[in-house]
Each structure stands twice: as structure tokens, then as C-alpha cells.
Design an enzyme around this catalytic site. Structure first.
Site, mmCIF file in Angstrom:
data_model
loop_
_atom_site.group_PDB
_atom_site.id
_atom_site.type_symbol
_atom_site.label_atom_id
_atom_site.label_comp_id
_atom_site.label_asym_id
_atom_site.label_seq_id
_atom_site.Cartn_x
_atom_site.Cartn_y
_atom_site.Cartn_z
ATOM 1 N N SER A 167 83.495 22.130 40.087
ATOM 2 C CA SER A 167 84.156 21.189 41.000
ATOM 3 C C SER A 167 85.559 20.797 40.559
ATOM 4 O O SER A 167 86.136 19.849 41.102
ATOM 5 C CB SER A 167 83.328 19.909 41.108
ATOM 6 O OG SER A 167 82.046 20.204 41.524
ATOM 7 N N CYS A 203 64.637 5.567 42.102
ATOM 8 C CA CYS A 203 64.970 4.876 43.352
ATOM 9 C C CYS A 203 63.770 4.117 43.946
ATOM 10 O O CYS A 203 63.916 2.983 44.414
ATOM 11 C CB CYS A 203 65.521 5.866 44.371
ATOM 12 S SG CYS A 203 64.787 7.495 44.289
ATOM 13 N N GLY A 243 67.155 11.781 48.128
ATOM 14 C CA GLY A 243 66.645 11.551 46.779
ATOM 15 C C GLY A 243 66.583 12.837 45.976
ATOM 16 O O GLY A 243 66.477 12.820 44.754
ATOM 17 N N HIS A 277 64.521 5.102 51.590
ATOM 18 C CA HIS A 277 63.122 5.255 51.177
ATOM 19 C C HIS A 277 62.308 4.086 51.737
ATOM 20 O O HIS A 277 62.763 2.939 51.719
ATOM 21 C CB HIS A 277 63.004 5.208 49.650
ATOM 22 C CG HIS A 277 63.496 6.432 48.939
ATOM 23 N ND1 HIS A 277 64.042 7.539 49.561
ATOM 24 C CD2 HIS A 277 63.499 6.714 47.610
ATOM 25 C CE1 HIS A 277 64.363 8.444 48.646
ATOM 26 N NE2 HIS A 277 64.053 7.972 47.463
HETATM 27 N N1 NAP Z 1 69.592 10.603 44.984
HETATM 28 C C1 NAP Z 1 68.892 9.548 44.611
HETATM 29 O O1 NAP Z 1 68.294 8.797 45.418
HETATM 30 C C2 NAP Z 1 68.792 9.204 43.173
HETATM 31 C C3 NAP Z 1 68.234 7.996 42.819
HETATM 32 C C4 NAP Z 1 68.128 7.649 41.489
HETATM 33 C C5 NAP Z 1 68.586 8.530 40.538
HETATM 34 N N2 NAP Z 1 69.135 9.722 40.894
HETATM 35 C C6 NAP Z 1 69.620 10.606 39.841
HETATM 36 O O2 NAP Z 1 71.049 10.704 39.890
HETATM 37 C C7 NAP Z 1 71.447 11.985 39.418
HETATM 38 C C8 NAP Z 1 72.333 12.665 40.440
HETATM 39 O O3 NAP Z 1 71.621 12.797 41.668
HETATM 40 P P1 NAP Z 1 72.368 13.195 43.026
HETATM 41 O O4 NAP Z 1 71.373 12.887 44.076
HETATM 42 O O5 NAP Z 1 73.725 12.607 43.097
HETATM 43 O O6 NAP Z 1 72.486 14.799 42.840
HETATM 44 P P2 NAP Z 1 73.531 15.802 43.542
HETATM 45 O O7 NAP Z 1 73.948 15.300 44.864
HETATM 46 O O8 NAP Z 1 72.882 17.145 43.440
HETATM 47 O O9 NAP Z 1 74.813 15.777 42.567
HETATM 48 C C9 NAP Z 1 74.734 16.208 41.232
HETATM 49 C C10 NAP Z 1 76.024 15.881 40.509
HETATM 50 O O10 NAP Z 1 75.880 16.230 39.127
HETATM 51 C C11 NAP Z 1 76.923 17.121 38.764
HETATM 52 N N3 NAP Z 1 76.445 18.066 37.756
HETATM 53 C C12 NAP Z 1 75.371 18.875 37.830
HETATM 54 N N4 NAP Z 1 75.281 19.626 36.699
HETATM 55 C C13 NAP Z 1 76.325 19.260 35.924
HETATM 56 C C14 NAP Z 1 76.793 19.682 34.645
HETATM 57 N N5 NAP Z 1 76.166 20.621 33.928
HETATM 58 N N6 NAP Z 1 77.910 19.108 34.151
HETATM 59 C C15 NAP Z 1 78.569 18.154 34.854
HETATM 60 N N7 NAP Z 1 78.187 17.719 36.071
HETATM 61 C C16 NAP Z 1 77.070 18.272 36.593
HETATM 62 C C17 NAP Z 1 77.283 17.823 40.037
HETATM 63 O O11 NAP Z 1 78.564 18.374 39.912
HETATM 64 P P3 NAP Z 1 78.977 19.724 40.724
HETATM 65 O O12 NAP Z 1 79.276 19.280 42.124
HETATM 66 O O13 NAP Z 1 80.174 20.167 39.968
HETATM 67 O O14 NAP Z 1 77.813 20.644 40.630
HETATM 68 C C18 NAP Z 1 77.225 16.654 41.033
HETATM 69 O O15 NAP Z 1 78.395 15.878 40.920
HETATM 70 C C19 NAP Z 1 70.150 12.727 39.097
HETATM 71 O O16 NAP Z 1 69.858 12.526 37.733
HETATM 72 C C20 NAP Z 1 69.124 12.021 39.950
HETATM 73 O O17 NAP Z 1 67.825 12.131 39.425
HETATM 74 C C21 NAP Z 1 69.261 10.071 42.190
#
Ligand code: NAP
Length: 340
Positions: free
Chosen positions: A40, A130, A161, A243
Site C-alpha cells: 500500500s 468486537c 468483522g 453486529h
Molecule cells: N473489523 C472488525 O470489526 C474488527 C474488530 C475488532 C478487531 N479487529 C482487528 O483489527 C485488525 C484489522 O482488521 P480490519 O478489519 O481492518 O482488516 P482489513 O480491512 O483486512 O485491513 C488489514 C490492514 O492491515 C494491514 N496489513 C496486513 N498485513 C500487514 C503487514 N504484514 N504489515 C503491515 N500491514 C499489514 C493491511 O495493509 P494492506 O492494505 O497494505 O494490506 C490493512 O491496512 C485485525 O487484527 C482484526 O482482527 C477487527
């Protein structure tokens, strides 16, 4: 005079929402850096009326940065959180990696804000799952009044999520249902998610429950009270954001439904919408973009001595992740960190 703030995972669902919320709540930011993976590099993200270019987390020097909000998944967190924390930057992490570590506070500010003060052992604070976050916001004021003995919860969890890939899969698969030449088999989810529900989130555990269900049990105990028994069934539903949870609560003492409604009306972070008429309750599409945890359908469960049923809905990207993380940063700023 404010803080130097890093948002890691700024291109993801949670990261983008963290930037929105930092701007909306006018968090005192002196300088901000937005990070993601090398994929990115240079991707533009919005922060208030500014556009920022994403930098590669690899090699980023966290020295001199005050707070890093992480939303990059457990694997990348394992690599980068110790680096950031070791360089003196306090990490507020959204992954599940540190949630059960006794040296890392797991915080929902409406419930256990004081736990933030334990951050210094590892320079890391964990943000809960969440589904847990919204449930404990609703349960805390009721627990204070009548002591909760046991909770039986079924969740209806939106595809956001599961990250941006989860949202794309629901969108593409829904369209493909109307176009038989465009077959979209499940990739992110284990079965078709469009027009379906899937009783499986995260991996299976030895006892037949899933990790998502186990998280609700373990995190409720760590945040609210280790004595509370929780049993959960977590289900993915074809909703983009928000949710929902059907929560059955058994108390030590009798708690009348009217008193419970009054207690919840006064509780921080809670919004009661509970009219016994058509539409007199909240659904997930109505809670998108909101800060509150909504509680509807508050009613006595007459099949047990001291029982109540609740319907709890919240924006999982906000209270379930980004908002909670920013609230933790606010508590940390007010209680523990010096500005500037
Ligand atoms: N969504 C929810 O409701 C929720 C709730 C609580 C907690 N979480 C947690 O929050 C975290 C992110 O979730 P999300 O829903 O935002 O996921 P997402 O939309 O898939 O986004 C993932 C993010 O992490 C980055 N990333 C992935 N691998 C990486 C690496 N090796 N080095 C640096 N950056 C990296 C991605 O960057 P790129 O774009 O460069 O790949 C992107 O910015 C997870 O741990 C998830 O379990 C999510």
C-alpha cells in the site's frame, strides 16, 4: 500541544475508521503517520480534510512517537508491536494477540478505564473483540446493580468483522446470484455468505466451540468479572456493518425489566431504543456510523428466577474496534501521558 500518533493498518476497515474517529473527536494530534504493508506504499487515506500517503511499516522508526493504534492482524502485530513498544511508543492493538496476556490491559473504557494504568509493563494495551466490546458495555451497569451469574449469547455478526475481503465477498457474491455465468465460490468465508448465515467464526477449538466464541467468554471475564459464566454461539450474517446480539442474562438478584431499562438509559455509551411496537427497536443498518451501543427488546425471562433478555446492536468497526481504541488513547492521554 498534542501527541504524535501512528495509525498502522490505515488502509484497512478499522484503520480508516480510526482516522475518521481521531478527526471527529478532535483527538489532540500534533503529527500523524499512516502505515500499512509495502503493498500500500503511497496509497492515499483521509484524515479530516487532509489526505495522507501511506508508508511501509517495515523499517518505520517509532522513536519519539507517543501512541500507535494498530489494526494489522495478529501475524504482523507479532512482528511490529514489540518494535514499536520497545522504541517507547505505546501500542493500542486491535488484534487478539495480546488480549489474554496478564501483563497487557484489555480495556473497554466504559467498563474498566482504570486498567489502562497497567500499560507500562509492556507498553501495550489490547482492544477487545468486537462482539465482546458491545456486550460488556450493555452488561456492566446491570452487573453493578444485580450481579450477573450467567450469560447466554447468540451473535449475528456482519462481514466487515472479517476485514475488507469479507465485505468484497458479500458484495460480489450477492451480485453473482443474479448472474449464473458469474460464479463466486466462498473464499474468505467457509460457505456462501450471500443470502445465508454461517455458524462459524474463527477456528474450531477442542471442545467444539469456535475461537470467536471462546474470545467472548475469556474477554468478558478479563474485562468485567472472572466470576461471570458465558456461553456463546457466533454467527456470520449477510450484513455489511453492525453486529447484533441476542443476550440472555441470569442475575444473582431480581432485576425488573423497567428498572433495567432505566439503568441502561443512564449508562455511558448506551442508547436504549425499546418500544413494544413495529420498528420500536434497532437493527444494524441504523447503527452504522454511530458511537453508541444500542439496546432494544429488554424483557423479563420468566423461565429462570432472575432473568432478562436483551437485543444489543453496535457498529463493529466503531465501538467494536476503532472508537474503542481511540477512547483508550483518550484515557491514556488524560491519565498517563504528557502532551507535546
Ligand atoms: N473489523 C472488525 O470489526 C474488527 C474488530 C475488532 C478487531 N479487529 C482487528 O483489527 C485488525 C484489522 O482488521 P480490519 O478489519 O481492518 O482488516 P482489513 O480491512 O483486512 O485491513 C488489514 C490492514 O492491515 C494491514 N496489513 C496486513 N498485513 C500487514 C503487514 N504484514 N504489515 C503491515 N500491514 C499489514 C493491511 O495493509 P494492506 O492494505 O497494505 O494490506 C490493512 O491496512 C485485525 O487484527 C482484526 O482482527 C477487527
Amino acid at each position: 500541544m498534542g501527541y504524535k500518533v501512528v495509525v498502522a493498518g490505515a488502509t484497512g476497515n478499522v484503520g480508516r475508521e480510526m482516522l475518521n474517529i481521531l478527526a471527529e473527536r478532535e483527538f489532540p494530534v500534533d503529527e500523524i503517520a499512516v502505515l500499512a504493508s509495502r503493498r500500500s506504499l503511497g496509497t492515499e487515506v483521509s484524515f479530516g480534510d487532509k489526505t495522507l500517503k501511506t508508508r511501509d511499516i517495515e523499517g518505520f522508526d517509532f522513536t519519539g512517537w507517543d501512541i500507535a493504534l494498530f489494526a494489522i492482524g495478529s501475524e504482523a502485530t507479532r512482528k511490529y508491536a514489540p518494535i514499536a513498544a520497545g522504541q517507547g511508543c505505546v501500542v493500542i492493538d486491535n488484534s487478539s494477540l495480546y488480549r489474554y496476556d496478564p501483563d497487557v490491559p484489555l480495556v473497554v473504557p466504559e467498563v474498566n478505564a482504570e486498567a489502562v494504568e497497567g500499560y507500562a509493563k509492556k507498553n501495550i494495551i489490547a482492544n477487545p473483540n468486537c462482539s465482546t466490546a458491545q456486550m460488556v458495555v450493555a452488561l456492566k451497569p446491570l452487573h453493578d446493580r444485580a450481579r450477573i451469574r450467567r450469560v447466554v449469547v447468540a451473535t449475528y455478526q456482519s462481514v466487515s468483522g472479517a476485514g475488507k475481503e469479507g465485505m468484497d465477498e458479500l458484495w460480489d457474491q450477492t451480485k453473482s446470484i443474479y448472474n449464473p455465468t458469474d460464479n463466486r465460490p466462498p473464499k474468505k468465508f467457509t460457505k456462501q455468505i450471500a443470502f445465508n448465515v454461517i455458524p462459524h467464526i474463527d477456528v474450531f477449538m477442542e471442545d467444539g466451540s469456535t475461537k470467536e466464541e471462546w474470545k467472548m467468554v475469556a474477554e468478558t471475564k478479563k474485562i468485567l468479572d472472572p466470576a461471570i459464566k458465558v456461553t456463546a454461539t457466533c454467527v456470520r450474517v449477510p450484513v455489511f456493518v453492525g453486529h447484533s446480539e441476542a443476550v440472555n442474562v441470569e442475575f444473582e438478584e431480581f432485576l425488573d425489566e423497567d428498572e433495567a431499562r432505566d439503568i441502561l438509559r443512564e449508562a455511558p455509551g448506551v442508547m436504549v431504543v425499546d418500544k413494544r411496537e413495529d420498528g420500536g427497536y434497532v437493527t444494524p443498518v441504523e447503527c452504522v456510523g454511530d458511537y453508541a451501543t444500542f439496546v432494544s427488546r429488554i424483557r423479563q425471562d420468566s423461565t429462570i428466577e432472575n432473568g432478562l433478555n436483551l437485543w444489543v446492536v453496535s457498529d463493529n468497526l466503531r465501538k467494536g474496534a476503532a472508537l474503542n481504541a481511540v477512547q483508550i488513547a483518550e484515557v491514556l492521554g488524560n491519565r498517563c501521558l504528557k502532551k507535546g
